[in-house]
Design a protein around this motif. Structure first.
Motif, PDB file in Angstrom:
ATOM      1  N   VAL A  44      -7.688  16.712   2.983  1.00 55.05           N
ATOM      2  CA  VAL A  44      -6.545  15.833   3.251  1.00 55.05           C
ATOM      3  C   VAL A  44      -5.621  15.765   2.057  1.00 55.05           C
ATOM      4  O   VAL A  44      -4.406  15.930   2.175  1.00 55.05           O
ATOM      5  N   ASP A  45      -6.200  15.510   0.850  1.00 52.74           N
ATOM      6  CA  ASP A  45      -5.410  15.318  -0.375  1.00 52.74           C
ATOM      7  C   ASP A  45      -4.380  14.226  -0.196  1.00 52.74           C
ATOM      8  O   ASP A  45      -3.195  14.402  -0.507  1.00 52.74           O
ATOM      9  N   LEU A  46      -4.845  13.120   0.302  1.00 52.67           N
ATOM     10  CA  LEU A  46      -3.989  11.948   0.458  1.00 52.67           C
ATOM     11  C   LEU A  46      -4.503  10.879  -0.484  1.00 52.67           C
ATOM     12  O   LEU A  46      -5.693  10.561  -0.502  1.00 52.67           O
ATOM     13  N   ASN A  47      -3.592  10.340  -1.292  1.00 50.62           N
ATOM     14  CA  ASN A  47      -3.963   9.348  -2.293  1.00 50.62           C
ATOM     15  C   ASN A  47      -3.375   7.999  -1.921  1.00 50.62           C
ATOM     16  O   ASN A  47      -2.185   7.894  -1.586  1.00 50.62           O
ATOM     17  N   ILE A  48      -4.184   6.996  -1.951  1.00 52.65           N
ATOM     18  CA  ILE A  48      -3.778   5.651  -1.574  1.00 52.65           C
ATOM     19  C   ILE A  48      -3.681   4.800  -2.829  1.00 52.65           C
ATOM     20  O   ILE A  48      -4.605   4.800  -3.666  1.00 52.65           O
ATOM     21  N   ILE A  49      -2.588   4.078  -2.983  1.00 51.31           N
ATOM     22  CA  ILE A  49      -2.405   3.141  -4.099  1.00 51.31           C
ATOM     23  C   ILE A  49      -2.267   1.750  -3.493  1.00 51.31           C
ATOM     24  O   ILE A  49      -1.342   1.495  -2.709  1.00 51.31           O
ATOM     25  N   VAL A  52       0.869  -1.175   0.000  1.00 48.94           N
ATOM     26  CA  VAL A  52       0.000   0.000   0.000  1.00 48.94           C
ATOM     27  C   VAL A  52       0.903   1.221   0.000  1.00 48.94           C
ATOM     28  O   VAL A  52       1.754   1.368   0.884  1.00 48.94           O
ATOM     29  N   SER A  53       0.691   2.061  -0.987  1.00 47.52           N
ATOM     30  CA  SER A  53       1.531   3.255  -1.105  1.00 47.52           C
ATOM     31  C   SER A  53       0.654   4.488  -1.016  1.00 47.52           C
ATOM     32  O   SER A  53      -0.528   4.460  -1.359  1.00 47.52           O
ATOM     33  N   SER A  54       1.272   5.540  -0.516  1.00 49.22           N
ATOM     34  CA  SER A  54       0.564   6.815  -0.462  1.00 49.22           C
ATOM     35  C   SER A  54       1.244   7.801  -1.386  1.00 49.22           C
ATOM     36  O   SER A  54       2.428   7.663  -1.714  1.00 49.22           O
ATOM     37  N   ASN A  55       0.488   8.760  -1.772  1.00 49.99           N
ATOM     38  CA  ASN A  55       0.995   9.778  -2.686  1.00 49.99           C
ATOM     39  C   ASN A  55       0.341  11.084  -2.325  1.00 49.99           C
ATOM     40  O   ASN A  55      -0.886  11.206  -2.360  1.00 49.99           O
ATOM     41  N   SER A  56       1.149  12.060  -1.901  1.00 48.77           N
ATOM     42  CA  SER A  56       0.596  13.352  -1.520  1.00 48.77           C
ATOM     43  C   SER A  56       1.718  14.350  -1.416  1.00 48.77           C
ATOM     44  O   SER A  56       2.883  13.986  -1.281  1.00 48.77           O
ATOM     45  N   LYS A  57       1.364  15.597  -1.464  1.00 49.06           N
ATOM     46  CA  LYS A  57       2.353  16.635  -1.210  1.00 49.06           C
ATOM     47  C   LYS A  57       2.481  16.936   0.279  1.00 49.06           C
ATOM     48  O   LYS A  57       3.470  17.534   0.701  1.00 49.06           O
ATOM     49  N   ASN A  58       1.498  16.556   1.076  1.00 49.04           N
ATOM     50  CA  ASN A  58       1.467  16.955   2.489  1.00 49.04           C
ATOM     51  C   ASN A  58       1.491  15.773   3.446  1.00 49.04           C
ATOM     52  O   ASN A  58       1.835  15.937   4.608  1.00 49.04           O
ATOM     53  N   ASP A  90       5.770   3.811   0.666  1.00 48.13           N
ATOM     54  CA  ASP A  90       5.359   2.442   0.392  1.00 48.13           C
ATOM     55  C   ASP A  90       5.344   1.636   1.679  1.00 48.13           C
ATOM     56  O   ASP A  90       6.353   1.593   2.411  1.00 48.13           O
ATOM     57  N   ILE A  91       4.256   1.019   1.978  1.00 46.15           N
ATOM     58  CA  ILE A  91       4.171   0.046   3.069  1.00 46.15           C
ATOM     59  C   ILE A  91       4.079  -1.324   2.431  1.00 46.15           C
ATOM     60  O   ILE A  91       3.138  -1.623   1.696  1.00 46.15           O
ATOM     61  N   ILE A  92       5.084  -2.138   2.679  1.00 44.38           N
ATOM     62  CA  ILE A  92       5.274  -3.381   1.942  1.00 44.38           C
ATOM     63  C   ILE A  92       4.781  -4.539   2.791  1.00 44.38           C
ATOM     64  O   ILE A  92       5.108  -4.648   3.971  1.00 44.38           O
TER      65      ILE A  92
END
Length: 1476
Positions: A1261-1266, A1152-1158, A1201-1203
């Motif tokens: 929040v503007d947090l994106n989860i992949i 699970v990965s995150s993608n954000s500026k903040n 990235d959380i593996i």
């Protein structure tokens, strides 16, 4: 024939006139021949008396004769054969044709407009409209118009050629002129010789022909004097001698030739002979073998047929008496002439010579107008002084003889009264009478004397006396059962009754009917029956009894004479159309019958005319079979007459109409047409190719395709679909491609679409915009698809089928125009044309032919049409409904040998214009230029191949494929781009992805991702960063347009390159079409064509995989253990919704990965000992992840990235980051829209809106989860590992977000029951709407949720506090209130410690305690500042208390308007007070 208007009475009078024989000496004949005329021909125009004549009847009553006409004929001693008569009549009809160039007579009858040529049309008629003037017939008016001159000529010739019969005397000679020249040595002796010759002819048994009226024939002696050469004194002396010898009443001196033949023709003298001699040209010239004198044939003596020969008439005719074929049968075979050549006279061979000699020969060159008057005076003197006194004398003698023989009273009139008043003997019917037609009376029989007297009275127009005599003779003949004589008497009695002045009695039509029946059935004499019909029909038509006249004419239509039947049927047809209620269809039907009989009689022109007139009735009335028959016959007759254009036109009409004929009949029509057409083309081989009627061409359905045909798939290599003629037109798709091209052109031209931009159209059809000239490229084929339709039930074979074109070379680079070159041999160097050798169109089939042109030069091309050979194939019969020609399609077709070369033009009508007012009020059409392409100079040509492109994917699955780009032209291409409406589904990788080496593990497992081995066992995240610009997702660019990373950005001619491309399955289940539009340019700039495009449509079927839901909550802890500041908890729910049909065994959540500026994911909180998360079918997994704020560069995104597996997928590289950025294009556009709107608003309102946005931003929040996963699939007993990723975008704290785009899609994935469960679990769920709003509105006030997140509060206190209440009744506990400003602005905070609720229920829940100190505090917190406040809580009892009763109000410092609300804690602050 002389065209004159005459009444019926005049017609009947002229049909029976006194006959005068003429015997001329050779010298007299020589004198008249100076004028190219015989003696009888010389006097013919003057044989009608211009003044009244008087004579006395047997009762001495004065009788007036008006308009008397006599006939002067040469003596012919040999009766002609019946064949000569028939030949004469046939020739008369043949040469008499409708006049060409006359004004057409349009007859309107009901719904029909009949166009019939007429020589003279009267302006008015008595009782009907102007069309009622008969086509041929009589009217109630005095005059009628002769509109069928062939019938008039036939009738006149027929009546004049009637044989001199023994049962009647109308055609017997009454007198004889003996003509001698004054220049002869002994004129008197010559008169004596001629007189003896006449006596010998009449009275010796040597001659039975001609017939003489009475034994004592009147002889009239004429001395002919040639004024130009002869001595007038000698002529006068001879004439004096003649008067003494023959009496002044029996001789005459006729002076002619007053003008010498050698004199100039300066004086114009009228030629009254031409109208009479035109028919003489076709008369048989015959010489009398037994006489030394030249006997000249004349029309009034036309070869009398003896009665004995009439019985053999049908045999001589050479025609069959059996009517074996129906008149409407198409294939009649009787096209031969109806005359037997052996029956012609010996002199028939000279017929054409006589025609030639008489054609255009002047007559009467030596005669002056004075001579004309002398001849006219001569005829009058002969009639007044010789003929009429002789006839009057003869009538008296006959009357006296009859009285003396019968013993009757002196007056025949009184006798007839007695006969009529006495007892009448009933007449016997025809059936009761015996066949006594062979009964003959002796010449001196009283019955014949009565008939002779009646005929004489009839000839001199004494019709009342003639009727009495005929009536008397009729009774005698009937009593003797002499049927031939009785029929003749009945016939003339009827005519006499009609002609009596004042009409004392009605016309006895039954007399005529009886006579006709007797002639035809008993006497077997069709000639006399025909004469009766002709006379009676005219009389009936004059009385407007058209129905009776038609019935009479049809009655005599028999098989013994086709010519007679044709003429009578035609006249019957005219009777039908002249009725008061016109019977138009009967007219047409009888015209068809007449045309059929004309054809059998060899009268091709008349047959054609009849069919053409009948066609006007049948045309367009739904009588398709009748139309086909008529057109077929018109075609055949026109071909026989060498009217080839008319023949082709007629056959063309048969073929182009929707024929209801059988297949065999249509085949016959087609073969006839091809045969006729081939003859036409052979006659004019140098003429341009004519238009062919078959097959039909639907011009509007013509399609034009520019470019090469699509290559077929080669193994795993699939060519781009592009455009082909096999694809159906779809207006929606067409608009999508146009928008895509517009997008990419705008990007290529610095975000500006050129004003002259036109979307590329490779395939032009009736739906495309054809108002501009299309562009073709040199050396690239142009394919024209032509829609052929075969309307027939027989197959058509087109051979050597190719396009017809015109080309004008032009050099567009230098603008030099060349000359236009037509389709010539050298044109092959400019344009190559494909020729289809054989093209078969089966019966009633619509088939497309694709014809190619290969341009070799630049210029303007005009495609004009198609050229081909039209034919059919053998064996095209239909048996039991099965077309045997179907089996021939596999091999070569066998043509039937007849084919013709022709063309058809492609004329396409443009769309109707409807823009301006003028165009709306009128009918105007715009241009359609799809067949007029402009050929431009060479351009690069790209071909794209997709290698191992998947057709089925799981939702979110990532698959790596390769794309091969090949330049197959001779020009290098550059600036290769691809544009698509679904950029989230594919990527070519980032700018550095090609150069990035793959890890060994990636190569081993064929992973689509870039992975590294995980070395640490911690569950903390591994961080990396990337910029959106690296993946084409910068805030200023359109993500739909992607540059293809070509090496050196150029693809050279003939070169190819393979690039990796990653495909991600769309998030929705189902079939997806992904449109790729490849854009490229030539290195060299072109004036006509700036760029080219290549289309490809990929179809991917996706099946269910996972669904991901995520929610973010703020943590109550202001700082985490590591002191990293603000943090959140992220809950991720992953459910396997895959169906068993897909063959997926289980899913593994690998990362699970995150993608954000903040924000970034820090760690997994609820990780179990089994680190690998597996989800079987319909299983659901829940993850709890901790997120903290990150501090990084402004424009870069932090990837964490959380593996959960053994390998780390580097999410910040391709393709993981690509698909993330491309799946969210609307977010960047949304940000851009907001920035744009900010800049456009006023300062005051902007300040207020900024405040609202600042408050709203606190809850964003503007947090994106992949979520990255692997799926284990069993396929063909092999286990495959599939990879994929899902994206969840978290916008707002506390609101659940999903990995699918819309509510309906999720409902479709989950099913109704699961969807209802989901709604119950999260009723406040908000789904993202990915539709782009046209304007983003800013709310005037922030919502409670937004305000509640403005300030974050936290109470720090001991969870348990022990207090000795027995020592001290009040327990005071210190409490620290932490206030954290979550916004980027200064915030004023008010803390109110007073309890808001005082109800007993609330007290029971919260317990009762009191805050000590101030009840209200006011603070100001800077941006993101954290402040603490020392508070004291006072308790009086032990128990559990909720400290969360304080209220916090906040507002932005720079705002006047207070946006205040209670900042409630997310959880209760419970404290336990214990007593020690």
């Amino acid at each position: 024939m002389a065209q004159r208007v005459q009444s019926v009475q005049e017609f009947l009078q002229d049909s029976f006139v006194p006959l005068v024989a003429a015997l001329c000496s050779e010298e007299a004949e020589r004198i008249t021949r100076k004028n190219n005329l015989g003696f009888c021909e010389l006097v013919k125009p003057f044989c009608r008396l211009t003044s009244e004549v008087h004579m006395r009847d047997p009762n001495n009553q004065l009788h007036i004769i008006k308009n008397l006409k006599i006939a002067v004929n040469n003596i012919i001693t040999q009766p002609p054969q019946p064949g000569a008569i028939r030949k004469l009549l046939s020739d008369v009809v043949t040469v008499s044709q409708p006049a060409e160039g006359l004004v057409a007579n349009v007859i309107t009858a009901g719904d029909y407009d009949l166009n019939i040529s007429d020589r003279s049309v009267k302006a008015s008629v008595p009782w009907y409209s102007s069309w009622k003037d008969t086509l041929m017939g009589l009217n109630t008016s005095t005059f009628y118009s002769a509109t069928t001159p062939w019938f008039e000529a036939y009738r006149e010739s027929f009546l004049q050629s009637m044989p001199a019969s023994d049962h009647e005397f109308l055609n017997h000679y009454v007198a004889c002129m003996l003509v001698v020249s004054s220049s002869e040595p002994e004129p008197v002796e010559q008169f004596l010789k001629l007189s003896q010759e006449q006596h010998r002819i009449q009275h010796s048994n040597e001659y039975s022909y001609p017939k003489w009226f009475i034994p004592n024939t009147l002889k009239y002696y004429v001395l002919l004097h040639d004024v130009s050469v002869g001595e007038e004194q000698r002529a006068d002396s001879i004439y004096e001698e003649m008067k003494q010898r023959y009496g002044t009443q029996g001789c005459y001196l006729l002076k002619i030739n007053s003008r010498g033949s050698n004199r100039g023709a300066d004086e114009q003298i009228p030629d009254p002979w031409s109208q009479y001699l035109q028919k003489s040209n076709i008369q048989v010239q015959e010489s009398c073998e037994d006489s030394s004198y030249t006997v000249i044939s004349n029309k009034n003596t036309d070869h009398f047929i003896p009665l004995d020969d009439l019985g053999n008439d049908s045999k001589v005719d050479g025609l069959s008496n059996n009517f074996k074929t129906h008149p409407l049968q198409l294939d009649h075979t009787s096209d031969s002439g109806c005359f037997d050549g052996t029956d012609y006279l010996k002199s028939n061979a000279s017929l054409h010579e006589s025609k030639k000699s008489n054609t255009g020969t002047p007559h009467g060159m030596c005669l002056t107008l004075t001579d004309h008057d002398r001849i006219r005076q001569f005829i009058q003197e002969f009639t007044f002084r010789g003929l009429l006194p002789h006839i009057e004398k003869t009538i008296r003698q006959l009357n006296d003889q009859l009285i003396s023989r019968k013993g009757l009273s002196r007056s025949l009139f009184s006798a007839t009264k007695k006969w009529f008043s006495g007892s009448k003997v009933p007449e016997k019917s025809i059936n009761e009478l015996k066949s006594t037609s062979g009964l003959l009376y002796p010449p001196e029989a009283p019955e014949l004397q009565i008939r002779k007297m009646a005929d004489l009275c009839f000839l001199v127009q004494h019709y009342e006396l003639a009727y009495s005599c005929y009536h008397t003779a009729k009774k005698d003949f009937l009593n003797d059962q002499a049927m031939l004589y009785a029929a003749g008497a009945l016939e003339m009695a009827a005519v006499s009754a009609f002609l009596q002045p004042g009409a004392p009695r009605p016309y006895p039509a039954h007399y005529m009917d009886t006579a006709i029946q007797t002639y035809r059935d008993i006497c077997k004499n069709m000639l006399l029956a025909e004469r009766c019909v002709l006379l009676s029909a005219e009389i009936l038509k004059s009385q407007s009894k058209y129905s009776e006249a038609a019935a009479l004419l049809i009655r005599l239509t028999t098989e013994d004479s086709d010519l007679r039947s044709a003429l009578l049927l035609e006249q019957a047809a005219h009777c039908f159309i002249n009725m008061k209620s016109p019977m138009v269809r009967k007219f047409a039907f009888h015209m068809i019958l007449a045309g059929h009989r004309y054809s059998k009689a060899g009268q091709k022109k008349h047959a054609l005319r009849c069919y053409c007139q009948a066609m006007q009735v049948y045309k367009g009335k739904g009588w398709s079979l009748a139309e086909d028959h008529i057109n077929f016959t018109i075609g055949r007759q026109s071909f026989t007459l060498r009217q080839l254009e008319n023949a082709v036109s007629a056959f063309r009409h048969i073929l182009i109409n929707d024929s209801k004929q059988t297949a065999a009949q249509q085949g016959a029509f087609l073969r006839e047409y091809l045969y006729v057409y081939r003859n036409v083309s052979q006659l004019s081989p140098d003429e341009p190719l004519p238009q062919l009627p078959l097959p039909y061409i639907n011009s509007s359905a013509t399609r034009v395709f520019f470019g090469h045909d699509r290559r077929p798939a080669e193994g795993e290599k699939q060519a781009a679909t592009h455009i082909s003629l096999d694809q159906e037109y779809d207006s929606e798709y067409s608009q999508q491609w146009k928008e895509l091209e517009e997008q990419v052109v705008a990007i290529a031209n610095k975000s500006v679409v050129p004003s002259n931009f036109q979307p590329t159209q490779y395939c032009l059809n009736k739906y495309s915009d054809n108002s501009r000239f299309p562009l073709g490229v040199v050396e690239e084929p142009i394919t024209v698809e032509v829609a052929f339709r075969n309307p027939l039930k027989v197959p058509l074979l087109l051979t050597d089928l190719s396009l017809l074109w015109k080309f004008q070379p032009k050099d567009f680079s230098s603008n030099n125009n060349g000359e236009t070159k037509e389709l010539i041999t050298s044109g092959k160097d400019m344009i190559g044309a494909e020729v289809i050798s054989e093209f078969l169109i089966n019966s009633e089939e619509t088939k497309m032919a694709r014809l190619k042109l290969f341009p070799h030069q630049t210029g303007e091309l005009h495609i004009l049409g198609v050229v081909y050979n039209l034919g059919t194939i053998q064996g095209t019969t239909v048996l039991d409904g099965i077309d045997t020609s179907v089996g021939l399609q596999a091999g070569k077709y066998i043509p039937n040998g007849t084919s013709v070369r022709g063309r058809q033009d492609l004329e396409i009508q443009g769309p109707r214009l409807n823009n301006t007012k003028e165009e709306k009020t009128s009918i105007k059409y715009g241009p359609d230029r799809r067949l007029d392409p402009i050929i431009t100079e060479e351009m690069p040509l790209l071909e794209v191949f997709f290698i191992n492109f998947p057709t089925g994917l799981l939702c979110g699955e990532i698959r790596k494929t390769y794309v091969e780009f090949m330049n197959v032209s001779k020009c290098p291409l550059t600036r290769l781009k691809v544009v698509s409406k679904r950029p989230e589904c594919f990527t070519f990788g980032g700018s550095s992805s090609i150069l990035t080496p793959l890890s060994p593990s990636t190569s081993e497992h064929c992973s689509a991702y870039k992975t590294v081995l995980k070395h640490s066992t911690s569950v903390c995240s591994l961080m990396s960063s990337a910029s959106s610009v690296d993946f084409g997702a910068g805030t200023g660019n359109q993500t739909e347009v992607i540059d293809v990373p070509l090496p050196d950005s150029v693809l050279l001619p003939g070169a190819s390159v393979q690039l990796p491309m990653w495909i991600r399955g769309p998030d929705e289940e189902g079939v997806h079409e992904i449109h790729f539009l490849f854009y490229y340019e030539s290195i060299k700039k072109h004036t006509k064509m700036c760029h080219r495009v290549l289309r490809h449509t990929a179809v991917i079927c996706t099946s269910r995989s996972l669904t991901v839901r995520a929610t973010a909550y703020r943590s109550n802890a202001l700082e985490d253990e590591k002191g990293e500041g603000d943090n959140m908890l992220v809950f991720v729910d992953v459910e396997n919704i895959n169906t068993s049909e897909a063959g997926v065994k289980e899913f593994h959540i690998v990362q699970v990965s995150s993608n954000s500026k903040n924000w970034k994911l820090q760690e997994s909180i609820n990780l179990s000992e089994d680190k690998d998360i597996k989800l079987a079918n319909r299983e659901k997994g829940k993850l709890c992840l901790k997120a903290v704020r990150c501090k990084n560069l402004l424009d870069n995104y932090t990837f964490a990235d959380i593996i959960f597996g053994n390998e780390q997928i580097i999410s910040s590289t391709s393709p993981c980051a690509d698909f993330f950025f491309r799946s969210l294009p609307s977010e960047f556009k949304k940000t851009q829209t907001q920035h744009t709107m900010h800049a456009s608003q006023g300062s005051a309102k902007q300040s207020l809106d900024n405040a609202v946005r600042l408050i709203q931003k606190c809850s964003e929040v503007d947090l994106n989860i992949i979520v990255l996963w692997k799926a284990y699939v069993i396929e063909d007993n092999k286990q495959l590992i599939l990879e994929g990723q899902h994206h969840v975008v978290l916008h707002t704290v506390g609101k659940e977000a999903f990995s699918f785009p819309q509510k309906q899609g999720f409902k479709k994935i989950l099913g109704n029951s699961d969807w209802e469960d989901l709604e119950q679990e999260s009723p406040d769920m908000v789904l993202f709407n990915f539709f782009r709003p046209e304007s983003t509105s800013v709310p005037a006030k922030p919502s409670l949720d937004h305000l509640s997140n403005l300030i974050k509060t936290s109470l720090h206190y001991p969870e348990t506090y022990n207090h000795p209440f027995h020592q001290k009744s009040l327990c005071v506990v210190p409490v620290i209130l932490l206030l954290s400003n979550c916004s980027q602005a200064d915030v004023d905070v008010i803390i109110d410690l007073r309890h808001k609720t005082t109800s007993p229920e609330t007290l029971e829940i919260h317990g009762s305690f009191t805050w000590l100190g101030q009840t209200q505090y006011k603070l100001q917190l800077k941006s993101l500042e954290v402040s603490s406040l020392q508070l004291k809580a006072c308790f009086v009892h032990t128990g559990v208390y909720n400290l969360g009763t304080l209220r916090v109000f906040a507002k932005l410092s720079d705002q006047v308007t207070l946006f205040e609300t209670s900042q409630q804690n997310s959880m209760p602050a419970l404290i336990i007070i214990n007593s020690i």
